[in-house]
Design a protein around this motif. Structure first.
Motif, mmCIF file in Angstrom:
data_model
loop_
_atom_site.group_PDB
_atom_site.id
_atom_site.type_symbol
_atom_site.label_atom_id
_atom_site.label_comp_id
_atom_site.label_asym_id
_atom_site.label_seq_id
_atom_site.Cartn_x
_atom_site.Cartn_y
_atom_site.Cartn_z
ATOM 1 N N GLY A 104 0.836 -1.195 0.000
ATOM 2 C CA GLY A 104 0.000 0.000 0.000
ATOM 3 C C GLY A 104 0.862 1.232 0.000
ATOM 4 O O GLY A 104 2.088 1.164 0.138
ATOM 5 N N TRP A 105 0.233 2.378 -0.180
ATOM 6 C CA TRP A 105 0.938 3.648 -0.114
ATOM 7 C C TRP A 105 -0.020 4.736 0.318
ATOM 8 O O TRP A 105 -1.241 4.564 0.271
ATOM 9 C CB TRP A 105 1.611 4.004 -1.442
ATOM 10 C CG TRP A 105 0.694 3.977 -2.637
ATOM 11 C CD1 TRP A 105 -0.087 4.979 -3.107
ATOM 12 C CD2 TRP A 105 0.491 2.865 -3.520
ATOM 13 N NE1 TRP A 105 -0.780 4.575 -4.220
ATOM 14 C CE2 TRP A 105 -0.433 3.286 -4.508
ATOM 15 C CE3 TRP A 105 1.008 1.557 -3.588
ATOM 16 C CZ2 TRP A 105 -0.859 2.441 -5.525
ATOM 17 C CZ3 TRP A 105 0.581 0.724 -4.609
ATOM 18 C CH2 TRP A 105 -0.341 1.166 -5.566
ATOM 19 N N ARG A 106 0.538 5.826 0.757
ATOM 20 C CA ARG A 106 -0.255 6.956 1.229
ATOM 21 C C ARG A 106 -0.130 8.114 0.250
ATOM 22 O O ARG A 106 0.974 8.545 -0.067
ATOM 23 C CB ARG A 106 0.208 7.393 2.628
ATOM 24 C CG ARG A 106 -0.091 6.375 3.713
ATOM 25 C CD ARG A 106 0.433 6.832 5.068
ATOM 26 N NE ARG A 106 0.057 5.905 6.135
ATOM 27 C CZ ARG A 106 0.735 4.798 6.436
ATOM 28 N NH1 ARG A 106 1.820 4.492 5.748
ATOM 29 N NH2 ARG A 106 0.321 3.997 7.406
ATOM 30 N N LEU A 107 -1.272 8.591 -0.203
ATOM 31 C CA LEU A 107 -1.292 9.791 -1.033
ATOM 32 C C LEU A 107 -1.223 11.031 -0.156
ATOM 33 O O LEU A 107 -0.614 12.030 -0.515
ATOM 34 C CB LEU A 107 -2.552 9.807 -1.900
ATOM 35 C CG LEU A 107 -2.687 8.608 -2.858
ATOM 36 C CD1 LEU A 107 -4.005 8.687 -3.611
ATOM 37 C CD2 LEU A 107 -1.517 8.559 -3.822
ATOM 38 N N THR A 108 -1.879 10.952 1.015
ATOM 39 C CA THR A 108 -1.764 11.976 2.057
ATOM 40 C C THR A 108 -1.711 11.234 3.384
ATOM 41 O O THR A 108 -1.813 10.007 3.424
ATOM 42 C CB THR A 108 -2.965 12.947 2.054
ATOM 43 O OG1 THR A 108 -4.147 12.233 2.469
ATOM 44 C CG2 THR A 108 -3.201 13.553 0.672
ATOM 45 N N ASP A 109 -1.584 11.951 4.471
ATOM 46 C CA ASP A 109 -1.521 11.298 5.776
ATOM 47 C C ASP A 109 -2.794 10.523 6.103
ATOM 48 O O ASP A 109 -2.760 9.529 6.830
ATOM 49 C CB ASP A 109 -1.260 12.339 6.871
ATOM 50 C CG ASP A 109 0.152 12.887 6.815
ATOM 51 O OD1 ASP A 109 0.997 12.245 6.162
ATOM 52 O OD2 ASP A 109 0.394 13.965 7.397
ATOM 53 N N ASP A 110 -3.949 10.977 5.572
ATOM 54 C CA ASP A 110 -5.232 10.369 5.930
ATOM 55 C C ASP A 110 -5.837 9.508 4.829
ATOM 56 O O ASP A 110 -6.896 8.921 5.021
ATOM 57 C CB ASP A 110 -6.250 11.458 6.298
ATOM 58 C CG ASP A 110 -5.861 12.191 7.563
ATOM 59 O OD1 ASP A 110 -5.263 11.549 8.445
ATOM 60 O OD2 ASP A 110 -6.140 13.398 7.662
ATOM 61 N N ASP A 111 -5.187 9.426 3.673
ATOM 62 C CA ASP A 111 -5.741 8.680 2.538
ATOM 63 C C ASP A 111 -4.825 7.510 2.188
ATOM 64 O O ASP A 111 -3.636 7.705 1.927
ATOM 65 C CB ASP A 111 -5.922 9.586 1.325
ATOM 66 C CG ASP A 111 -6.929 10.689 1.588
ATOM 67 O OD1 ASP A 111 -8.032 10.365 2.027
ATOM 68 O OD2 ASP A 111 -6.598 11.862 1.354
ATOM 69 N N LEU A 112 -5.386 6.319 2.188
ATOM 70 C CA LEU A 112 -4.617 5.109 1.918
ATOM 71 C C LEU A 112 -4.968 4.514 0.566
ATOM 72 O O LEU A 112 -6.105 4.635 0.088
ATOM 73 C CB LEU A 112 -4.911 4.045 2.980
ATOM 74 C CG LEU A 112 -4.602 4.360 4.441
ATOM 75 C CD1 LEU A 112 -5.036 3.181 5.304
ATOM 76 C CD2 LEU A 112 -3.138 4.656 4.630
ATOM 77 N N THR A 113 -3.999 3.863 -0.049
ATOM 78 C CA THR A 113 -4.244 2.988 -1.186
ATOM 79 C C THR A 113 -3.742 1.602 -0.810
ATOM 80 O O THR A 113 -2.603 1.458 -0.359
ATOM 81 C CB THR A 113 -3.517 3.464 -2.445
ATOM 82 O OG1 THR A 113 -3.983 4.760 -2.816
ATOM 83 C CG2 THR A 113 -3.758 2.502 -3.602
ATOM 84 N N VAL A 114 -4.583 0.586 -0.938
ATOM 85 C CA VAL A 114 -4.148 -0.791 -0.710
ATOM 86 C C VAL A 114 -4.230 -1.532 -2.030
ATOM 87 O O VAL A 114 -5.159 -1.329 -2.819
ATOM 88 C CB VAL A 114 -4.992 -1.500 0.364
ATOM 89 C CG1 VAL A 114 -4.710 -0.913 1.728
ATOM 90 C CG2 VAL A 114 -6.473 -1.436 0.055
ATOM 91 N N CYS A 115 -3.242 -2.380 -2.272
ATOM 92 C CA CYS A 115 -3.099 -3.019 -3.582
ATOM 93 C C CYS A 115 -2.999 -4.524 -3.441
ATOM 94 O O CYS A 115 -2.283 -5.032 -2.572
ATOM 95 C CB CYS A 115 -1.845 -2.457 -4.267
ATOM 96 S SG CYS A 115 -1.503 -3.184 -5.883
ATOM 97 N N GLU A 116 -3.711 -5.223 -4.280
ATOM 98 C CA GLU A 116 -3.591 -6.670 -4.412
ATOM 99 C C GLU A 116 -2.971 -6.963 -5.773
ATOM 100 O O GLU A 116 -3.409 -6.428 -6.796
ATOM 101 C CB GLU A 116 -4.957 -7.348 -4.291
ATOM 102 C CG GLU A 116 -4.922 -8.851 -4.239
ATOM 103 C CD GLU A 116 -4.242 -9.395 -2.992
ATOM 104 O OE1 GLU A 116 -3.751 -10.539 -3.055
ATOM 105 O OE2 GLU A 116 -4.200 -8.688 -1.956
ATOM 106 N N VAL A 117 -1.940 -7.794 -5.791
ATOM 107 C CA VAL A 117 -1.203 -8.113 -7.012
ATOM 108 C C VAL A 117 -1.575 -9.522 -7.459
ATOM 109 O O VAL A 117 -1.631 -10.447 -6.643
ATOM 110 C CB VAL A 117 0.319 -8.011 -6.763
ATOM 111 C CG1 VAL A 117 1.098 -8.427 -8.002
ATOM 112 C CG2 VAL A 117 0.698 -6.594 -6.341
ATOM 113 N N LYS A 118 -1.809 -9.687 -8.763
ATOM 114 C CA LYS A 118 -2.157 -11.001 -9.292
ATOM 115 C C LYS A 118 -1.398 -11.271 -10.587
ATOM 116 O O LYS A 118 -1.383 -10.445 -11.503
ATOM 117 C CB LYS A 118 -3.660 -11.096 -9.588
ATOM 118 C CG LYS A 118 -4.563 -11.010 -8.367
ATOM 119 C CD LYS A 118 -4.352 -12.179 -7.436
ATOM 120 C CE LYS A 118 -5.251 -12.079 -6.205
ATOM 121 N NZ LYS A 118 -4.910 -13.108 -5.197
#
Length: 446
Positions: free
Chosen positions: A361-375
């Motif tokens: 995952g990564w953070r675009l801002t302190d309060d916004d998350l991106t979670v990623c699933e890889v296939k």
């Protein structure tokens, strides 16, 4: 006439509250032996967990039928349509008669219903075991099952206070409690790595927890390792904590995976010594492990080992070459995407022990998350991989919803899917579907 055991997990159905509210039990959920359950069959009711045990007995009054769960307010989640056996309760215990009463009884040494409580109801009870249950109703509880569990996932406690209440050693990673039916597990990369303990979420969705023993090959001769492996048959709950000293945080209740409870690996001895064989318990969450908003998401990114190959002995694995190819492709995709995110100035992370098992995952801002699933994708597995990935991401979003201002989901695949419909489907459910060459689509600040 047959005899059965019906089990209740109060993390799913609040039987105590049901009774306190004056409700009358008239049926119970069953998932097997549907054609064998008949009018007049006798049963005992059992509540799972450290404060559970034998709580009542009664009779089946008819054949099972499929219907909606009722009353729904006592279910933690809407059970939907299930098979239910009609019944009448003939006796309730004043307090649960704990598992310890039956643990060393010779009548429960073989084919014990208490060893399969994780399976669907009902559980067969032999004539001898039924006699033991009847004796327990006459004689009552043999001993106190210990203090009830009071921590909710995400809550913190001083380790000393934890052991004062529940028992167990104040040192080490695995602590079997003497005062209660619990095994306390502590995971802490800050102190664990120096002893060769590398605990992490695995790609199969289980949490791999390193066994007990800092020097030499680990074995099941130690109390910690044997009680963890056998916790179901021993009637013990596995309680996982983040941290090992001072203040520790409760993650939740776990259980060893019944299909593959553990595997063997290699790790250095304490202090960076020679490699030795270690036990890796495969743990799955039990009940609610969702964390409160105060628990931060993620930890430093862990680079996926692209050289690791699956063991030929893995259950169901028939094409080792193909499985190796898919695993290598998956890990390279993950590492390449993490590297691209860092180049773009993003804070990349892996899931912590308290998080769902996303890939990165990564953070675009302190309060916004991106979670990623890889296939990884092949023509043969494309549909299955995309279905699984979408389901996983929706689960991650739901479990993390209270811990970030927004949670964006990304499904990163090896190549463009053969069918364009997958792009539209992902868009409808709020998932960004992308592949190498479309990094800008997933790193854009929206």
């Amino acid at each position: 006439m047959a005899t059965w055991l019906l089990a209740c997990n109060q993390d799913m159905f609040e039987l105590d509250k049901f009774r306190e509210d004056g409700q009358t039990l008239r049926s119970w959920s069953v998932g097997r032996y549907l054609k064998e359950l008949t009018t007049g069959d006798q049963f005992v009711m059992w509540v799972t967990g450290p404060r559970g045990g034998l709580v009542g007995r009664g009779r089946v009054t008819g054949a099972p039928t499929k219907q909606a769960g009722s009353p729904v307010e006592y279910w933690q989640e809407d059970p939907g349509d299930r098979w239910y056996a009609p019944l009448v309760m003939e006796e309730w215990c004043e307090q649960p008669i704990p598992r310890q009463r039956f643990k060393e009884d010779a009548r429960f040494q073989e084919k014990s219903p208490l060893a399969t409580l994780f399976a669907a109801n009902p559980h067969r009870v032999t004539a001898g075991q039924w006699t033991a249950f009847e004796e327990a109703f006459v004689n009552g509880p043999a001993e106190d099952a210990g203090p009830s569990w009071h921590l909710e996932p995400g809550q913190t406690i001083k380790r000393k206070a934890l052991h004062d209440r529940y028992g167990g050693s104040r040192q080490g990673g695995i602590s079997k409690c003497a005062k209660s039916a619990n095994v306390l597990l502590f995971t802490d990369p800050k102190t664990g790595h120096q002893h060769g303990y590398f605990d992490t979420w695995a790609e199969d969705g289980t949490f791999h927890y390193t066994g007990d023993g800092q020097r030499g090959p680990q074995t099941f001769d130690t109390l910690g390792n044997s009680s963890t492996r056998d916790h179901v048959s021993l009637g013990l709950s596995l309680r996982l904590f983040e941290g090992s000293r001072g203040i520790v945080r409760y993650v939740g209740e776990f259980a060893v995976d019944p299909e593959e409870p553990y595997s063997w690996g290699e790790a250095p001895e304490t202090g960076g010594g020679p490699l030795r064989t270690v036990i890796r318990f495969h743990l799955v969450p039990v009940g609610r492990t969702t964390q409160p908003p105060s628990v931060p998401v993620g930890c430093g990114y862990r680079v996926a080992d692209e050289s690791v190959e699956p063991a030929p002995a893995q259950p169901g694995l028939t094409n080792i070459e193909l499985a190796t190819r898919n695993l290598t492709a998956h890990r390279k995709l993950q590492n390449d995407l993490a590297a691209a995110a860092r180049i773009g100035g993003l804070d990349v992370f892996s899931p912590g022990v308290a998080d769902p098992d996303f890939d990165l995952g990564w953070r675009l801002t302190d309060d916004d998350l991106t979670v990623c699933e890889v296939k990884s994708l092949t023509r043969a597995n494309e549909t299955r991989q995309l279905r699984v990935g979408i389901g996983q991401l929706l689960d991650y979003q739901d479990r993390l919803a209270d811990r970030a201002n927004s949670v964006r989901a990304v499904l990163w695949v090896e190549r463009e899917p053969t069918e364009a419909r997958w792009l539209a489907l992902c868009e409808r459910v709020g998932i960004t579907l992308a592949w190498p060459g479309r990094e800008d689509d997933v790193f854009a600040r929206v």
